[in-house]
Scaffold this active site. Structure first.
Site, short mmCIF file in Angstrom:
data_model
loop_
_atom_site.label_atom_id
_atom_site.label_comp_id
_atom_site.label_asym_id
_atom_site.label_seq_id
_atom_site.Cartn_x
_atom_site.Cartn_y
_atom_site.Cartn_z
N ARG A 1 -21.41 50.08 -29.92
CA ARG A 1 -19.96 50.23 -29.90
C ARG A 1 -19.38 49.13 -29.02
O ARG A 1 -20.11 48.57 -28.21
CB ARG A 1 -19.54 51.62 -29.41
CG ARG A 1 -20.02 51.99 -28.00
CD ARG A 1 -19.58 53.41 -27.66
NE ARG A 1 -20.13 53.83 -26.39
CZ ARG A 1 -21.31 54.38 -26.22
NH1 ARG A 1 -22.08 54.59 -27.27
NH2 ARG A 1 -21.74 54.74 -25.03
N THR B 1 -26.82 62.78 -20.48
CA THR B 1 -27.16 62.06 -21.71
C THR B 1 -28.56 62.40 -22.19
O THR B 1 -28.75 62.92 -23.27
CB THR B 1 -27.03 60.53 -21.63
OG1 THR B 1 -25.69 60.17 -21.30
CG2 THR B 1 -27.36 59.88 -22.98
N ASN C 1 -17.92 59.04 -13.82
CA ASN C 1 -18.24 58.26 -15.01
C ASN C 1 -17.51 58.75 -16.26
O ASN C 1 -17.68 59.90 -16.69
CB ASN C 1 -19.74 58.31 -15.26
CG ASN C 1 -20.13 57.46 -16.45
OD1 ASN C 1 -20.15 56.24 -16.37
ND2 ASN C 1 -20.43 58.10 -17.58
N GLU C 2 -16.70 57.88 -16.84
CA GLU C 2 -16.04 58.10 -18.13
C GLU C 2 -15.24 59.39 -18.19
O GLU C 2 -15.06 59.99 -19.26
CB GLU C 2 -17.07 58.04 -19.27
CG GLU C 2 -17.70 56.66 -19.42
CD GLU C 2 -18.78 56.60 -20.47
OE1 GLU C 2 -19.13 57.65 -21.04
OE2 GLU C 2 -19.31 55.50 -20.71
N GLU D 1 -20.41 49.20 -17.77
CA GLU D 1 -21.47 49.75 -18.63
C GLU D 1 -21.28 49.15 -20.02
O GLU D 1 -20.19 49.19 -20.58
CB GLU D 1 -21.43 51.28 -18.69
CG GLU D 1 -22.61 51.84 -19.50
CD GLU D 1 -22.63 53.36 -19.54
OE1 GLU D 1 -22.43 53.99 -18.48
OE2 GLU D 1 -22.83 53.92 -20.64
N TRP E 1 -21.99 61.26 -12.42
CA TRP E 1 -21.65 61.74 -13.76
C TRP E 1 -21.24 63.21 -13.69
O TRP E 1 -20.24 63.60 -14.24
CB TRP E 1 -22.83 61.59 -14.70
CG TRP E 1 -22.98 60.33 -15.48
CD1 TRP E 1 -22.84 60.19 -16.83
CD2 TRP E 1 -23.32 59.01 -14.99
NE1 TRP E 1 -23.08 58.88 -17.21
CE2 TRP E 1 -23.37 58.14 -16.10
CE3 TRP E 1 -23.60 58.51 -13.73
CZ2 TRP E 1 -23.70 56.79 -15.99
CZ3 TRP E 1 -23.91 57.16 -13.60
CH2 TRP E 1 -23.96 56.31 -14.71
#
EC number: 3.2.1.46
Length: 669
Positions: free
Chosen positions: A380, A93, A181-182, A258, A135
């Site tokens: 979001r 990120t 992660n995600e 998160e 991640w």
């Protein structure tokens, strides 16, 4: 009859006893029919990625003050949970975080800063819950594929070593471990990980999955009894305060693992205030974890200032205790993991929500929020419109709470500066003559905490130094014999990993250097560049001179660069523009207007080879730029019109070993 009045601007903040008959909703708080779900805490994420990068460089006492505002009980945010990135060498990120295993036979449990941060958190709160989540992963895990599930045993071993290393080298007990992660989860991998943890005596480490959406993990658990057994918590990201039927059917703990990720203005604070209550009221989520812990990265990187507080100026010592710190305190200072929600929680008649929690020993904490739509929109997901208006809310304490004589009152009002209050203690509320009933007059954008606990406090330190831009003249010779941190101050790696390095074979000027240490592309989480790069400085810099000694380690194909006016970083690093001065081991140079090398301003031959030190100088002034090699001009006054400003940077042509020394930048805005 007003029981307590604090001032909010020129208006009173009234707490009314039931003796005054007022219209409005009535809300019973009762434990007679048992309790709701167990509360697991409020936390924040460091990482995902490099969000705490600049924090480590802060001078004392300011660094310790920042840590106190985050972790010290009954002082500031007083967080219950710290979730950290398990560094995997990839861009995640706002930068890369180093892996504890860059290569298959490599182990180093002192890289990066998450170990240090966890220890600092534990030092302040020995009971803080620690979580780890990857991640990205180092490239060797994928055996040629950008995928961590090629060899399930190998990936599980890699994660297990991080947990074991945390204990062995830092005496840190990791409480929860995540999957990826995600990104995709692998059912068999989760089972392998559980078996390996158990085999290593790590039965106490719980598994949370899948740190993405509620589905398909929830449905998968309902269809697979073994998977259901090995997952302890379902963690969803940015759930918008709602869950799904399958998740509830698993009867597992549900967490917003998160959330937030919003500019830490009062709107961000309103977002946090709303979701801390409504994640449970609407979605039965018993923990909320904010991304990110502290905005300690260059502000022009993606999601600038999306931390609970801001600490992005280690060169000045300046930091800002933002309003989300005090919104967190409304919950964290008056609850603990292991408390229970009451079943009697819900929405207020004219907008807002209330929750109540108890320790089962007679203590009660009530949190009421009336965040308006415009004051609480998170980044979001999309927030459907709702209305909040002035109202009276009457609360009736029943069951074991009916004999409570007094409640402490804490108050926040967000919005207009003239009416703004953050975590203000009001007069306590006496209930002895009120039939355990009290009424609040509520305006929009307020938070009340009413509690039997007397431990709360609004911690403070003298104001930190005033904000200052990055120094216009900055240099680093990297001459650190035993560095406490593996990375040089203020450099923010955006692809690759740059670490302090000791040349055992070079006792001279270049014994201590900064080295790019990845020789393989990691298993990426974001769109890492094909070149490695570390940025530094002031994004507003326009006219600057960058000078650095460079050492290419890879014959023929190797290359390095220095750069100025670099205009992008983080997940956007691949498309970064700027002025990049490259030299290559094959005896060529190149000047490009972008990191990828598509925009070529100049190229030619120079006397350069691998395994030799050179000094590169890049001069950018107005619309012109020039470059020198070992003090001799290689190219001069090449027109450069875009970008107008940006960071300085160093880097390599590919994932290759290379060294940098005697970095110097002199700049004007």
């Amino acid at each position: 009859m007003t029981a307590a009045a604090g001032s909010a601007g020129h208006a009173a903040v009234p707490l009314l006893l039931c003796a005054l008959l007022v219209p409005g909703g009535a809300y019973v708080l009762d434990d007679s029919d048992g309790l709701g779900r167990e509360f697991d805490g409020v936390g924040a994420v460091s990482g995902g990625g490099a969000t705490s990068r600049l924090l480590v460089n802060y001078p004392e006492p300011y660094r310790s003050q920042i840590l106190d505002y985050l972790f010290k009980p009954n002082f500031g945010a007083s967080l219950h949970i710290l979730k950290v990135e398990i560094g995997g060498d990839g861009q995640t990120t706002d930068g890369t975080e180093p892996s504890h295993m860059h290569y298959a036979l490599d182990e180093n449990f002192f890289r990066g800063y998450e170990w240090w941060l966890m220890k600092e958190a534990k030092k302040r709160n020995p009971n803080i819950i620690l979580m780890g989540l990857p991640w990205s992963f180092p490239g060797w895990i994928g055996k040629g594929f950008n995928w961590p599930y090629v060899n399930l045993q190998l990936t599980a071993y890699y994660i297990m070593t991080w947990i074991v290393g945390a204990k062995h080298y830092h005496d840190l007990d990791i409480d929860y471990i995540g999957i990826w992660n995600e990104r995709s989860f692998d059912i068999n991998y989760i089972k392998v990980l559980r078996r390996m943890l158990n085999y290593q005596g790590l039965d106490r480490v719980k598994i949370i999955a899948s740190d993405n959406l509620w589905e398909p993990i929830s449905a998968s658990m309902l269809l697979d009894s073994e998977l259901l057994k090995v997952i302890d918590v379902i963690g969803a990201h940015y759930p918008g305060t709602h869950t799904v039927k399958d998740a509830k059917l698993t009867k597992k703990k549900l967490w917003s693992s998160e959330d937030f990720s919003t500019l830490n203005s009062d709107v961000g604070a309103g977002c946090l205030g709303r979701i801390l209550n409504q994640n449970y009221v609407n979605g039965y989520m018993t923990a909320t974890i904010a991304w990110n812990l502290v905005a300690s990265y260059y502000e022009q990187l993606p999601y600038g200032r999306c931390g609970l507080m801001t600490a992005q100026e280690p060169w000045s010592g300046h930091y800002v205790v933002e309003s989300p710190i005090w919104v967190s305190a409304h919950t964290t200072q008056f609850t603990q993991p292991g408390w229970y929600y009451l079943k009697t929680v819900g929405h207020l008649e004219k907008g807002g929500s209330y929750v109540a929690l108890t320790d089962g020993l007679g203590n009660l904490t009530i949190i009421v929020e009336t965040m308006s739509h415009k004051q609480s929109a998170c980044i979001r997901p999309f927030l459907p419109y709702f209305n909040v208006s002035r109202q009276f809310a009457t609360f009736v304490l029943k069951g074991s709470f009916s004999e409570i004589p007094e409640l402490q009152v804490w108050y926040t009002k967000l919005g207009k500066p003239s009416e703004r209050y953050l975590f203000k203690q009001l007069d306590s509320l006496w209930l002895l003559d009120s039939s355990s009933t009290f009424t609040l007059e509520l305006q929009e954008d307020e938070i009340f905490t009413l509690t039997t606990l007397t431990v709360g406090s609004k911690g403070s330190y003298p104001l930190p130094p005033k904000s200052e831009p990055f120094p216009q003249i900055y240099e680093d010779d990297f001459d650190v014999d035993y560095p406490f941190f593996s990375e040089a101050p203020n450099f923010a790696d955006q692809t690759g990993v740059f670490e302090y390095f000791t040349n055992i074979e070079d006792p001279g000027e270049h014994r201590f250097t900064l080295r790019q240490v990845l020789n393989q592309r990691p298993i990426t989480w974001a769109a890492d560049a094909y070149n490695t790069i570390s940025i530094i400085g002031d994004y507003k810099w326009s006219n600057l001179t960058v000078r650095c000694d460079v050492y290419i380690e890879t014959p023929e194909k190797g290359g390095v660069f220095i750069a100025g006016r670099v205009n992008k970083g983080g997940i956007l690093i691949r498309s970064a523009r700027g002025i990049f001065f490259w030299i290559f081991a094959n005896g060529t140079y190149r000047v490009t207007g972008d990191l990828a090398g598509w925009v070529i301003y100049a190229l030619g031959r120079v006397d350069v080879t691998a395994k030799k030190w050179y000094t590169l100088t890049l001069i950018i002034k107005g619309r012109l730029s020039s470059g020198m090699l070992n003090g001799k001009t290689v190219w001069k006054n090449i027109p450069v019109s875009f970008p107008k400003n940006g960071w300085a940077a160093i880097g390599t042509h590919s994932f290759e070993f290379a060294q940098f020394d005697n970095f110097h930048v002199e700049a004007t805005r």
